[in-house]
Motif scaffolding. Structure first.
Motif, PDB file in Angstrom:
ATOM      1  N   GLU A 194       5.790  -6.365   3.481  1.00 37.79           N
ATOM      2  CA  GLU A 194       6.961  -5.647   3.607  1.00 37.79           C
ATOM      3  C   GLU A 194       6.701  -4.111   3.203  1.00 37.79           C
ATOM      4  OE1 GLU A 194      10.766  -7.245   3.204  1.00 37.79           O
ATOM      5  OE2 GLU A 194       9.963  -9.230   3.748  1.00 37.79           O
ATOM      6  N   VAL A 195       6.442  -4.045   2.134  1.00 32.28           N
ATOM      7  CA  VAL A 195       6.375  -2.656   1.122  1.00 32.28           C
ATOM      8  C   VAL A 195       5.184  -1.928   1.977  1.00 32.28           C
ATOM      9  CG1 VAL A 195       5.824  -1.533  -0.877  1.00 32.28           C
ATOM     10  CG2 VAL A 195       7.426  -3.641  -0.954  1.00 32.28           C
ATOM     11  N   LEU A 196       3.959  -2.579   2.054  1.00 36.37           N
ATOM     12  CA  LEU A 196       2.965  -2.004   2.667  1.00 36.37           C
ATOM     13  C   LEU A 196       3.176  -1.406   4.085  1.00 36.37           C
ATOM     14  CD1 LEU A 196      -0.201  -1.440   2.919  1.00 36.37           C
ATOM     15  CD2 LEU A 196      -0.292  -3.843   4.022  1.00 36.37           C
ATOM     16  N   ARG A 197       3.883  -2.192   4.881  1.00 30.46           N
ATOM     17  CA  ARG A 197       4.241  -1.525   6.067  1.00 30.46           C
ATOM     18  C   ARG A 197       5.485  -0.457   6.287  1.00 30.46           C
ATOM     19  NH1 ARG A 197       4.602  -3.677  11.474  1.00 30.46           N
ATOM     20  NH2 ARG A 197       4.884  -2.029  12.776  1.00 30.46           N
ATOM     21  N   LEU A 198       6.297  -0.523   5.253  1.00 27.26           N
ATOM     22  CA  LEU A 198       7.462   0.176   5.455  1.00 27.26           C
ATOM     23  C   LEU A 198       7.362   1.486   4.393  1.00 27.26           C
ATOM     24  CD1 LEU A 198      10.220  -2.834   5.417  1.00 27.26           C
ATOM     25  CD2 LEU A 198       9.486  -1.229   7.519  1.00 27.26           C
ATOM     26  N   ALA A 199       7.254   1.251   3.329  1.00 25.31           N
ATOM     27  CA  ALA A 199       7.295   2.335   2.037  1.00 25.31           C
ATOM     28  C   ALA A 199       6.503   3.493   2.150  1.00 25.31           C
ATOM     29  CB  ALA A 199       7.044   1.583   0.632  1.00 25.31           C
ATOM     30  N   ASP A 200       7.162   4.674   2.002  1.00 20.13           N
ATOM     31  CA  ASP A 200       6.598   5.891   1.577  1.00 20.13           C
ATOM     32  C   ASP A 200       6.349   6.092   0.304  1.00 20.13           C
ATOM     33  OD1 ASP A 200       6.511   7.053   4.566  1.00 20.13           O
ATOM     34  OD2 ASP A 200       8.798   6.797   4.364  1.00 20.13           O
ATOM     35  N   VAL A 276      -4.197   0.855   5.244  1.00 18.37           N
ATOM     36  CA  VAL A 276      -5.191  -0.165   5.394  1.00 18.37           C
ATOM     37  C   VAL A 276      -4.971  -0.876   3.597  1.00 18.37           C
ATOM     38  CG1 VAL A 276      -7.462  -1.075   5.419  1.00 18.37           C
ATOM     39  CG2 VAL A 276      -6.528   0.907   6.890  1.00 18.37           C
ATOM     40  N   ARG A 277      -4.688  -2.033   3.583  1.00 22.80           N
ATOM     41  CA  ARG A 277      -5.143  -2.572   2.205  1.00 22.80           C
ATOM     42  C   ARG A 277      -6.402  -3.355   1.950  1.00 22.80           C
ATOM     43  NH1 ARG A 277      -0.555  -6.912   0.193  1.00 22.80           N
ATOM     44  NH2 ARG A 277      -0.844  -7.726   2.220  1.00 22.80           N
ATOM     45  N   ILE A 278      -6.770  -2.940   0.857  1.00 16.08           N
ATOM     46  CA  ILE A 278      -8.236  -3.501   0.741  1.00 16.08           C
ATOM     47  C   ILE A 278      -8.061  -4.065  -0.663  1.00 16.08           C
ATOM     48  CG2 ILE A 278     -10.623  -2.963   0.098  1.00 16.08           C
ATOM     49  CD1 ILE A 278      -9.971  -2.227   3.023  1.00 16.08           C
ATOM     50  N   HIS A 279      -8.136  -5.446  -0.651  1.00 21.20           N
ATOM     51  CA  HIS A 279      -7.992  -6.416  -1.952  1.00 21.20           C
ATOM     52  C   HIS A 279      -9.159  -5.966  -2.859  1.00 21.20           C
ATOM     53  CE1 HIS A 279      -4.428  -8.701  -0.638  1.00 21.20           C
ATOM     54  NE2 HIS A 279      -5.014  -8.593   0.531  1.00 21.20           N
ATOM     55  N   GLY A 357      -2.925  -8.293   9.032  1.00 23.46           N
ATOM     56  CA  GLY A 357      -1.765  -7.899   8.102  1.00 23.46           C
ATOM     57  C   GLY A 357      -1.974  -6.824   7.389  1.00 23.46           C
ATOM     58  N   ASP A 358      -3.338  -6.594   7.044  1.00 26.62           N
ATOM     59  CA  ASP A 358      -3.736  -5.412   6.051  1.00 26.62           C
ATOM     60  C   ASP A 358      -3.566  -4.029   6.745  1.00 26.62           C
ATOM     61  OD1 ASP A 358      -3.813  -7.222   4.041  1.00 26.62           O
ATOM     62  OD2 ASP A 358      -5.944  -7.744   4.598  1.00 26.62           O
ATOM     63  N   VAL A 359      -3.571  -4.249   8.146  1.00 29.51           N
ATOM     64  CA  VAL A 359      -3.527  -2.730   8.713  1.00 29.51           C
ATOM     65  C   VAL A 359      -2.144  -2.629   9.367  1.00 29.51           C
ATOM     66  CG1 VAL A 359      -4.777  -1.274  10.674  1.00 29.51           C
ATOM     67  CG2 VAL A 359      -5.823  -3.030   9.383  1.00 29.51           C
ATOM     68  N   ALA A 360      -1.359  -1.607   8.931  1.00 24.40           N
ATOM     69  CA  ALA A 360      -0.189  -1.410   9.163  1.00 24.40           C
ATOM     70  C   ALA A 360      -0.050   0.098   9.830  1.00 24.40           C
ATOM     71  CB  ALA A 360       0.917  -1.563   7.866  1.00 24.40           C
ATOM     72  N   SER A 361       0.705   0.027  11.054  1.00 22.56           N
ATOM     73  CA  SER A 361       0.918   1.570  11.584  1.00 22.56           C
ATOM     74  C   SER A 361       2.256   2.328  10.680  1.00 22.56           C
ATOM     75  CB  SER A 361       1.592   1.338  12.931  1.00 22.56           C
ATOM     76  OG  SER A 361       2.039   2.489  13.484  1.00 22.56           O
ATOM     77  N   VAL A 362       1.969   3.531  10.729  1.00 18.35           N
ATOM     78  CA  VAL A 362       2.802   4.253   9.905  1.00 18.35           C
ATOM     79  C   VAL A 362       3.422   5.320  10.868  1.00 18.35           C
ATOM     80  CG1 VAL A 362       2.023   3.722   7.503  1.00 18.35           C
ATOM     81  CG2 VAL A 362       1.168   5.758   8.814  1.00 18.35           C
ATOM     82  N   ASP A 363       3.212   5.420  12.181  1.00 19.01           N
ATOM     83  CA  ASP A 363       3.617   6.378  13.183  1.00 19.01           C
ATOM     84  C   ASP A 363       5.217   5.784  13.499  1.00 19.01           C
ATOM     85  OD1 ASP A 363       1.287   7.908  13.405  1.00 19.01           O
ATOM     86  OD2 ASP A 363       0.536   6.878  15.005  1.00 19.01           O
TER      87      ASP A 363
END
Length: 363
Positions: A194-200, A276-279, A357-363
């Protein structure tokens, strides 16, 4: 703008919180019991600090020295709880209009039609809450909070009670709220997805205090914050743009300042901004660029730092352009590679390790 500088004792637990939250979404993230909900309840006026100040847009909500402690209904804040808390005897329209009626018409800043359209609840207006799914109830609860024209929207784990399918359904709506309505959001969560998708902005809570705060990308890529971000969340978050798709091979290309990443096919439009989250565990390091290798992402990089971690692991931070990549390798690999700051290397990332799920839109 939220400015918070408060202290509160709760039994044996002490809260001492200093936080500034500006436009967009500020996520409070931390383990259960770290004080996240206590913070949001103090902002809402549901819990009283022992001392300190709380200010929103320059308006003092609480000041222990001046004796200011506005009642919750006087603070002009919207609150979305884990449970929807809708009025069961009212229709969806009635619940939404309740939020509107909290203010005189001259002070309302949000449009009923715009809120209903964004949340996709036009077809639900005549239903009672008992006839709604969990995700639909939360959308209505969000709409009611927005229609109270809040100066800031408080969200306390609003997806915690939903199953994965309902969470996936609701996330895109929440992601658009701050941008579409210009309302800053303070978002409590223990879910890194959720944080990855939403947070600035990310504020990491630990032991009743904000241990670190700043841009999401900076904090997630800092090995020193691993005890707070989580061992299994270790890795970097990269800002990128969808550069193109190849339907024939089922891939998408994401451009960032360190090069191009190939990932599994995304449905996002070309030009869309993404995170993009890269573990850290999914990145390998090569001294020389490998030839005839199945790994699709081979990125030139330089070593920024090398530090021993736990369990015979080594944390390596690489610079790919202006982007930092956090990599975890074994102590044996480090003994053989002898990585040192300034060395030129290549980061190797398999396309398949970057999940949808590691690629989240921020538009």
């Amino acid at each position: 703008m939220l400015e918070l500088d408060v202290r509160r004792r709760q039994g044996d637990f002490n809260l001492d919180v200093r936080l500034s939250a500006g436009p967009g979404v500020t996520a409070l993230y931390g383990r259960s019991g770290s004080g996240k909900t206590s913070v949001i309840n103090m902002v809402a006026g549901l819990a009283r600090p022992d001392e300190g100040v709380i200010r929103v847009d320059g308006r003092m909500l609480f000041d222990s020295r001046a004796g200011i402690d506005l009642a919750p209904e006087a603070r002009r804040l919207g609150y979305v709880f884990q449970e929807h808390r809708l009025f069961p005897h009212l229709s969806v329209r009635g619940n939404l209009e309740f939020g509107e009626r909290l203010l005189p018409g001259s002070e309302r800043t949000q449009s009923f039609d715009k809120v209903v359209q964004l949340l996709g609840i036009e077809h639900l207006l005549d239903r009672r809450p008992a006839r709604l799914s969990g995700g639909e109830k939360q959308r209505v609860a969000i709409g009611r909070a927005l229609l109270a024209s809040p100066r800031i929207l408080l969200m306390d784990e609003p997806l915690a009670a939903l199953d994965p399918a309902r969470k996936a359904e609701l996330l895109p709506f929440i992601a658009q709220l701050a941008r579409q309505f210009g309302v800053p959001i303070l978002y409590v969560s223990h879910s890194m997805d959720e944080v990855l998708r939403l947070a600035d902005t990310l504020a990491l809570m630990d032991g009743g205090a904000v241990a670190a705060s700043g841009p999401l990308e900076s904090l997630m890529g800092d090995p020193g914050l691993r005890p707070l971000t989580g061992r299994y969340e270790a890795g970097a978050v990269i800002a990128a743009v969808v550069a193109g798709h190849d339907a024939g091979f089922g891939i998408s290309r994401l451009a960032f300042d360190g090069g191009t990443l190939i990932v599994g096919r995304s449905e996002l439009a070309v030009g869309a901004k993404v995170r993009v989250r890269i573990h850290a565990r999914d990145v390998a390091i090569a001294i020389e660029a490998p030839e005839r290798v199945s790994i699709r992402n081979v990125l030139p990089a330089s070593v920024v730092s090398v530090a021993a971690a736990d369990a015979f692991l080594v944390d390596v931070v690489l610079a790919c352009g202006a982007t930092r990549l956090w990599v975890q390798i074994t102590a044996l690999a480090q003994a053989q590679l002898n990585l040192m700051p300034g060395m030129r290397v290549h980061a190797l990332i398999k396309a398949l390790t970057i999940a949808r799920g590691d690629v989240a839109s921020v538009d």
